[in-house]
Design a protein around this motif. Structure first.
Motif, mmCIF file in Angstrom:
data_model
loop_
_atom_site.group_PDB
_atom_site.id
_atom_site.type_symbol
_atom_site.label_atom_id
_atom_site.label_comp_id
_atom_site.label_asym_id
_atom_site.label_seq_id
_atom_site.Cartn_x
_atom_site.Cartn_y
_atom_site.Cartn_z
ATOM 1 N N HIS A 5 5.452 2.503 10.600
ATOM 2 C CA HIS A 5 5.957 3.600 9.764
ATOM 3 C C HIS A 5 5.441 3.513 8.329
ATOM 4 O O HIS A 5 4.984 4.499 7.762
ATOM 5 C CB HIS A 5 7.488 3.558 9.795
ATOM 6 N N MET A 6 5.529 2.321 7.734
ATOM 7 C CA MET A 6 5.112 2.130 6.339
ATOM 8 C C MET A 6 4.583 0.707 6.161
ATOM 9 O O MET A 6 5.104 -0.222 6.791
ATOM 10 C CB MET A 6 6.300 2.312 5.395
ATOM 11 N N VAL A 7 3.609 0.553 5.270
ATOM 12 C CA VAL A 7 3.060 -0.782 4.988
ATOM 13 C C VAL A 7 2.948 -0.969 3.482
ATOM 14 O O VAL A 7 2.500 -0.057 2.773
ATOM 15 C CB VAL A 7 1.661 -0.950 5.629
ATOM 16 N N LEU A 8 3.347 -2.131 2.996
ATOM 17 C CA LEU A 8 3.143 -2.472 1.587
ATOM 18 C C LEU A 8 2.354 -3.778 1.526
ATOM 19 O O LEU A 8 2.754 -4.778 2.135
ATOM 20 C CB LEU A 8 4.491 -2.645 0.878
ATOM 21 N N ALA A 9 1.213 -3.755 0.804
ATOM 22 C CA ALA A 9 0.436 -4.978 0.600
ATOM 23 C C ALA A 9 0.899 -5.645 -0.691
ATOM 24 O O ALA A 9 1.170 -4.956 -1.679
ATOM 25 C CB ALA A 9 -1.055 -4.647 0.517
ATOM 26 N N VAL A 10 0.985 -6.961 -0.663
ATOM 27 C CA VAL A 10 1.459 -7.721 -1.830
ATOM 28 C C VAL A 10 0.535 -8.918 -2.089
ATOM 29 O O VAL A 10 -0.436 -9.131 -1.367
ATOM 30 C CB VAL A 10 2.934 -8.169 -1.646
ATOM 31 N N SER A 11 0.870 -9.692 -3.120
ATOM 32 C CA SER A 11 -0.059 -10.707 -3.627
ATOM 33 C C SER A 11 -0.238 -11.916 -2.706
ATOM 34 O O SER A 11 -1.238 -12.613 -2.811
ATOM 35 C CB SER A 11 0.410 -11.179 -4.997
ATOM 36 N N SER A 12 0.720 -12.190 -1.825
ATOM 37 C CA SER A 12 0.626 -13.367 -0.941
ATOM 38 C C SER A 12 1.612 -13.223 0.200
ATOM 39 O O SER A 12 2.492 -12.349 0.169
ATOM 40 C CB SER A 12 0.953 -14.647 -1.729
ATOM 41 N N GLY A 13 1.482 -14.120 1.173
ATOM 42 C CA GLY A 13 2.466 -14.152 2.256
ATOM 43 C C GLY A 13 3.853 -14.456 1.721
ATOM 44 O O GLY A 13 4.836 -13.847 2.140
#
Ligand SMILES: *Cc1c(COP(=O)(O)O)cnc(C)c1O
Length: 410
Positions: A77-85
């Motif tokens: 449905h939605m994806v957010l990429a961030v700086s690290s796991g």
């Protein structure tokens, strides 16, 4: 039309906007801010009526393209990429829990996740309850009205246990809890989290996805399966935001204010890695199968653990959830710690390093490194033996790897 292969899809996700130069690869938009044609436009954007990039801590075109790729490949449905796991894990928990809430997870976790859950969350009033996932009754007995979620890793490391995901999903459903999977070791070409009852999927893209250990990164994937009315923190926003409540609050509250954005450069590497993810994973798994057979046939090797091998206690789960491609981490034992050190020092192709799912094959002795701060008793309880080494298998020619092991054992 028949469903296209993972790689065909990965290579053909359209850009968010047409490129003026018809570039085939997504450019790196390394710009902090973005211009608006009129004062009315920027005002409309701030009112939420004109979607556009504004400032790269809150959104960036290259990062957006990486998110779109993950979204299409996971059918989510939605994806957010961030700086690290770790940013993916902490942001998700903070979006769902406040002081007084509790979460349930396994006693086997990635080291820094364990530290976050065992130290930082309790300091903020969020309690972590560590369960034995092989015991559903015990797990159910830990749930109360303040429990918000169940958190698991698809393959634990270095124990290489694969939980009964179907049972976890059934318990989560029964009590209206959010089921969260860290699927770092089993990326979307081998594990479909949505079809297995997972509501939120988290990955460290540093590992398999970046490909060749090029950049640190993480993603938070909302499968669109949970009714956010059942979550105390998000319920007040559901009337206004509906199915976008988790993503909307994550973006406009936690992500924006905690500042864990992925950079455009990092996103570019993640995109390149994702394009050839399937090829690399297939090769790694194939290498694991051949190495496994070799190690099992060698009398100097004591224990070989890889869930795709028929003798693994988790082989049935490996087949059921991952088509028997349970990532590319395996462990094996020699007769003593000294023998492990001697063996590791003689290796010429296999590198001594702590990362996972690099293109290169990496080896580590977990007992004397990752777990060195744990007591003897705790290490034993976690299955960390002084005789065990962990291999993260890469894409080299398998005969070269076997040859390297053979000469190091001599
Ligand atoms: C590496 C790893 C993480 C943390 O990811 P980073 O990108 O290093 O922050 C979380 N979970 C698992 C299973 C990992 O292997």
């Amino acid at each position: 039309m028949t469903k296209k292969s993972f790689t065909t899809q990965a290579l053909n996700i359209p850009f968010p906007k047409d490129d003026p130069h018809r570039a085939l690869q997504m450019p790196i938009y390394e710009s902090v801010a973005f211009d608006f044609e009129t004062a009315e436009d920027i005002a409309a954007n701030f009112r939420g009526e004109l979607p556009a990039h504004v400032y790269s801590r809150t959104g960036n075109p290259t990062v957006e393209y990486f998110e779109n790729k993950i979204k299409a490949l996971t059918n989510s449905h939605m994806v957010l990429a961030v700086s690290s796991g770790m940013a993916a894990i902490s942001s998700t928990i903070f979006n769902l829990c406040v002081s007084g809430d509790n979460i349930i997870t396994s006693k086997y976790l990635f080291g820094h996740t364990y530290a976050l859950f065992n130290q930082n969350l309790p300091a903020l009033g969020i309690e972590t309850r560590f369960a034995d996932f092989n015991n559903t009754e015990e797990l159910e007995s830990m749930i109360d009205e303040n429990t918000r979620l169940i958190y698991f890793e698809t393959v634990t490391n270095p124990q290489l246990e694969i939980p009964n995901i179907e049972a976890l999903a059934a318990v989560a459903k029964k009590y209206n809890l959010i089921l969260i999977a860290d699927s770092t070791l089993t990326p979307p070409n081998i594990f479909n989290s949505k079809e297995n009852g997972v509501d939120i999927e988290i990955m460290s893209t540093t590992k398999f996805i970046s490909g060749g250990a090029t950049a640190v990164g993480g993603v938070i994937i909302d499968n669109g399966t949970y009714n956010w009315k059942h979550n105390k923190s998000l319920a007040p926003f559901v009337d206004k935001m509906g199915t976008n409540t988790f993503y909307g609050r994550l973006k406009k509250n936690i992500f924006r204010q905690f500042g864990g954005n992925m950079t455009a450069h990092s996103a570019y590497f993640q995109i390149l890695g994702l394009d050839i993810l399937e090829l690399r994973v297939e090769k790694c798994v194939d290498n694991c199968m051949k190495l496994g057979a070799y190690l099992q046939s060698n009398k100097k090797i004591k224990v070989v653990n890889y869930p795709a091998l028929a003798n693994s206690a988790y082989n049935a789960n490996s087949v059921k959830y991952f088509g028997n491609k349970p990532g590319a981490i395996m462990t094996f034992d020699l007769e003593s710690e000294a023998a492990c050190f001697k063996f590791m020092n003689k290796l010429q192709i296999i590198r001594r390093a702590t990362n996972l799912n690099d293109n290169k094959t990496l080896i580590i002795h977990p007992y004397s490194t990752i777990y060195v701060e744990f007591s003897e008793e705790k290490r034993s309880e976690m299955g960390i033996r002084p005789t065990m080494m962990r291999l993260s298998v890469g894409i080299e020619g398998v005969n070269d790897l076997i040859g390297d092991i053979e000469q190091a054992l001599a």
